[in-house]
Scaffold this active site. Sequence first.
Site, PDB file in Angstrom:
ATOM      1  N   GLU A 271     -11.515   0.882   9.544  1.00 59.09           N
ATOM      2  CA  GLU A 271     -11.038  -0.483   9.258  1.00 59.09           C
ATOM      3  C   GLU A 271     -11.829  -1.473  10.098  1.00 59.09           C
ATOM      4  OE1 GLU A 271      -8.966  -2.159   7.024  1.00 59.09           O
ATOM      5  OE2 GLU A 271      -9.842  -3.828   8.149  1.00 59.09           O
ATOM      6  N   LYS A 272     -12.371  -2.503   9.415  1.00 63.76           N
ATOM      7  CA  LYS A 272     -13.222  -3.444  10.142  1.00 63.76           C
ATOM      8  C   LYS A 272     -12.471  -4.664  10.657  1.00 63.76           C
ATOM      9  CE  LYS A 272     -14.898  -6.173   6.250  1.00 63.76           C
ATOM     10  NZ  LYS A 272     -16.020  -6.665   5.508  1.00 63.76           N
TER      11      LYS A 272
ATOM     12  N   ASP B 142      -7.675  -2.802  -5.239  1.00 62.80           N
ATOM     13  CA  ASP B 142      -8.274  -3.999  -5.851  1.00 62.80           C
ATOM     14  C   ASP B 142      -9.717  -3.792  -6.311  1.00 62.80           C
ATOM     15  OD1 ASP B 142      -5.911  -5.228  -5.258  1.00 62.80           O
ATOM     16  OD2 ASP B 142      -6.755  -6.816  -4.014  1.00 62.80           O
TER      17      ASP B 142
ATOM     18  N   TYR C 121      -0.043 -16.098 -10.024  1.00 60.78           N
ATOM     19  CA  TYR C 121       1.166 -15.836  -9.239  1.00 60.78           C
ATOM     20  C   TYR C 121       1.002 -16.239  -7.774  1.00 60.78           C
ATOM     21  CZ  TYR C 121      -0.265 -11.509  -6.881  1.00 60.78           C
ATOM     22  OH  TYR C 121      -0.886 -10.601  -6.074  1.00 60.78           O
TER      23      TYR C 121
ATOM     24  N   ARG D 186      -9.775 -13.168  -7.274  1.00 66.90           N
ATOM     25  CA  ARG D 186     -10.301 -12.455  -6.114  1.00 66.90           C
ATOM     26  C   ARG D 186     -11.472 -11.578  -6.534  1.00 66.90           C
ATOM     27  NH1 ARG D 186      -7.211 -12.808  -1.700  1.00 66.90           N
ATOM     28  NH2 ARG D 186      -7.900 -10.796  -0.893  1.00 66.90           N
TER      29      ARG D 186
ATOM     30  N   ALA E 283      -0.491  -4.680  -4.666  1.00 69.64           N
ATOM     31  CA  ALA E 283      -0.376  -3.728  -3.562  1.00 69.64           C
ATOM     32  C   ALA E 283       0.245  -2.403  -4.017  1.00 69.64           C
ATOM     33  CB  ALA E 283       0.456  -4.346  -2.448  1.00 69.64           C
TER      34      ALA E 283
ATOM     35  N   HIS F  17      29.994  -2.575  -8.232  1.00 65.80           N
ATOM     36  CA  HIS F  17      30.484  -3.892  -8.653  1.00 65.80           C
ATOM     37  C   HIS F  17      30.916  -4.709  -7.447  1.00 65.80           C
ATOM     38  CE1 HIS F  17      32.437  -6.928 -11.083  1.00 65.80           C
ATOM     39  NE2 HIS F  17      33.494  -6.832 -10.292  1.00 65.80           N
TER      40      HIS F  17
ATOM     41  N   VAL G 130      -8.057 -19.022  -7.544  1.00 60.55           N
ATOM     42  CA  VAL G 130      -8.504 -18.805  -8.926  1.00 60.55           C
ATOM     43  C   VAL G 130      -8.896 -17.353  -9.192  1.00 60.55           C
ATOM     44  CG1 VAL G 130      -9.272 -21.187  -9.282  1.00 60.55           C
ATOM     45  CG2 VAL G 130     -10.839 -19.520  -8.279  1.00 60.55           C
TER      46      VAL G 130
ATOM     47  N   VAL H  96      -5.168  -6.875   3.466  1.00 56.46           N
ATOM     48  CA  VAL H  96      -4.801  -8.226   3.028  1.00 56.46           C
ATOM     49  C   VAL H  96      -3.289  -8.318   2.879  1.00 56.46           C
ATOM     50  CG1 VAL H  96      -4.901  -9.779   1.019  1.00 56.46           C
ATOM     51  CG2 VAL H  96      -6.997  -8.734   1.914  1.00 56.46           C
TER      52      VAL H  96
END
Length: 468
Positions: free
Chosen positions: A39-40, A315, A187, A275, A323, A447, A273, A46
Amino acid sequence: MVVGDFAIELDTVVIGAGPGGYVAAIRAAQMGQKVAIVEKEFIGGVCLNVGCIPSKALIAAGHKYQDSLDSTAFGVTSENVKIDFTKTQEWKDTQVVNKLTKGVEGLLKKNKVEILRGEAFFVDENTLRVMNDDSAQTYSFNNAIVATGSRPIEIPGFKFSERVLDSTGALNLPAIPKKMAIVGGGYIGSELAGAYANLGTEVTIIEGLPSILNGFDKDMVKLVERNFKSKGVEIITGAMAKGSTVTDNGVTVKYEAKGEEKSLDVDYILVTVGRRPNTDELGLEQAGVKVSERGLIEVDEQGKSNIESIYAVGDIVPGPALAHKASYEAKIAAEAISGKKVAVDYRALPAVAFTDPEIASVGLTESEAKENEVEVNITKFPLGGNGRALSLNATEGFVRLITTKEDNVIVGGQVAGISASDVIAEIALAVESGMNAEDIALTIHGHPSLSEVVMDAAEAALGMPIHM
Ligand code: FAD
């Protein structure tokens, strides 16, 4: 710089520690593999750091503020309500984001996944180089799972700056803006529009398409639009954002709508707009991995790329950038490389927008059923008939079930209303496991609960609704 001149051997290396990567690493380790994750920037990716989680924290803060301002329906009045946004941001960062990312780091360690801090770069299809400021080390691997995620797209005329924000900038503002323009009503744009409108910002959404929240059913979007209107959010659709000019104390956005050029002065412009997949600086070409024109890695139903040893999830592969899709694909890929016979099935992939009201969809919509020539019945049950919704003073919305004409099998559903993000899970389970309306109708629901509307809708689908 320390340079390791021999390759450390690994069974599996995962690149990227977002909801795709960390889940893949843990599952591969659970299946008995020696795993390292590279992991950088930030564990949690994200989603946990600058996406799903902090956005939901700000949305919740907006709701608390609104409830404090107006709960007169419950007989509660309040005076002198104030919001200290510095505290809001501090809570979001320390109590929500940090807690969760530390938790994920703990889970990786508990599962004996080695965490490698640095940037990964493929040398060939079985070798990876990991570099950071202090060292460079080579690793050989049997399998790699690439989960490097995506980044916001910058468009001409809107260079990201202190005034022209991407979603990360919009989540980390020091104060609540007076005015904000949001370019893109998908969204992410709509959720952040709602959060800031609830916090008191005057928001304008500039959307190129004929409607915001493209992809969700019109009757759900209408509810969100009506809510936006009640909060003074202006929605300009069919509009092209043309450019931005930073001024002394703000920024001007130029746009064209109905053939007319217009401009608007605001404190900030948020541009959401779309990714772009992070596949361009990874050395994928050195490993022989094919990347499409849009930068996506084409994979098979187990997540395998055109190269036998390299898998990809999240992604950076086709499909919606969500996700839970990333995590689902991650488990499949990790299990596949561990020898399990598995394959993805997106039939029950939910989509949720955390707007006011929340809207959610899973499986087929009515129009998708038509397109696929599946003969279906459509049953819509309003939240207004539900005791729990009434007691929460949140009766706006509905549950819709899409069931096959032939045998009432639930092939899809939509939920609009309070907690739609949770209520949709029952319909997702039904779609995933091929349940029919009777299975839901026969399930005893606690209920009073919002989930009872799913049962009511199922009974209605069977032609025997009690509450309608
Ligand atoms: P990411 O989460 O992007 O993680 C990729 C990781 O890889 C990053 O940590 C990155 O630093 C690392 N990396 C990249 N390149 C390298 C390299 N060469 N070497 C080492 N590490 C590298 N989705 C939902 O489902 N629900 C939501 O409510 C939701 N809300 C969102 C709100 C916002 C504001 C945004 C921006 C996104 C939201 N999303 C939501 C989308 C969600 O965040 C993404 O779909 C998800 O994070 C994708 O996961 P991933 O594992 O593919 O990638």
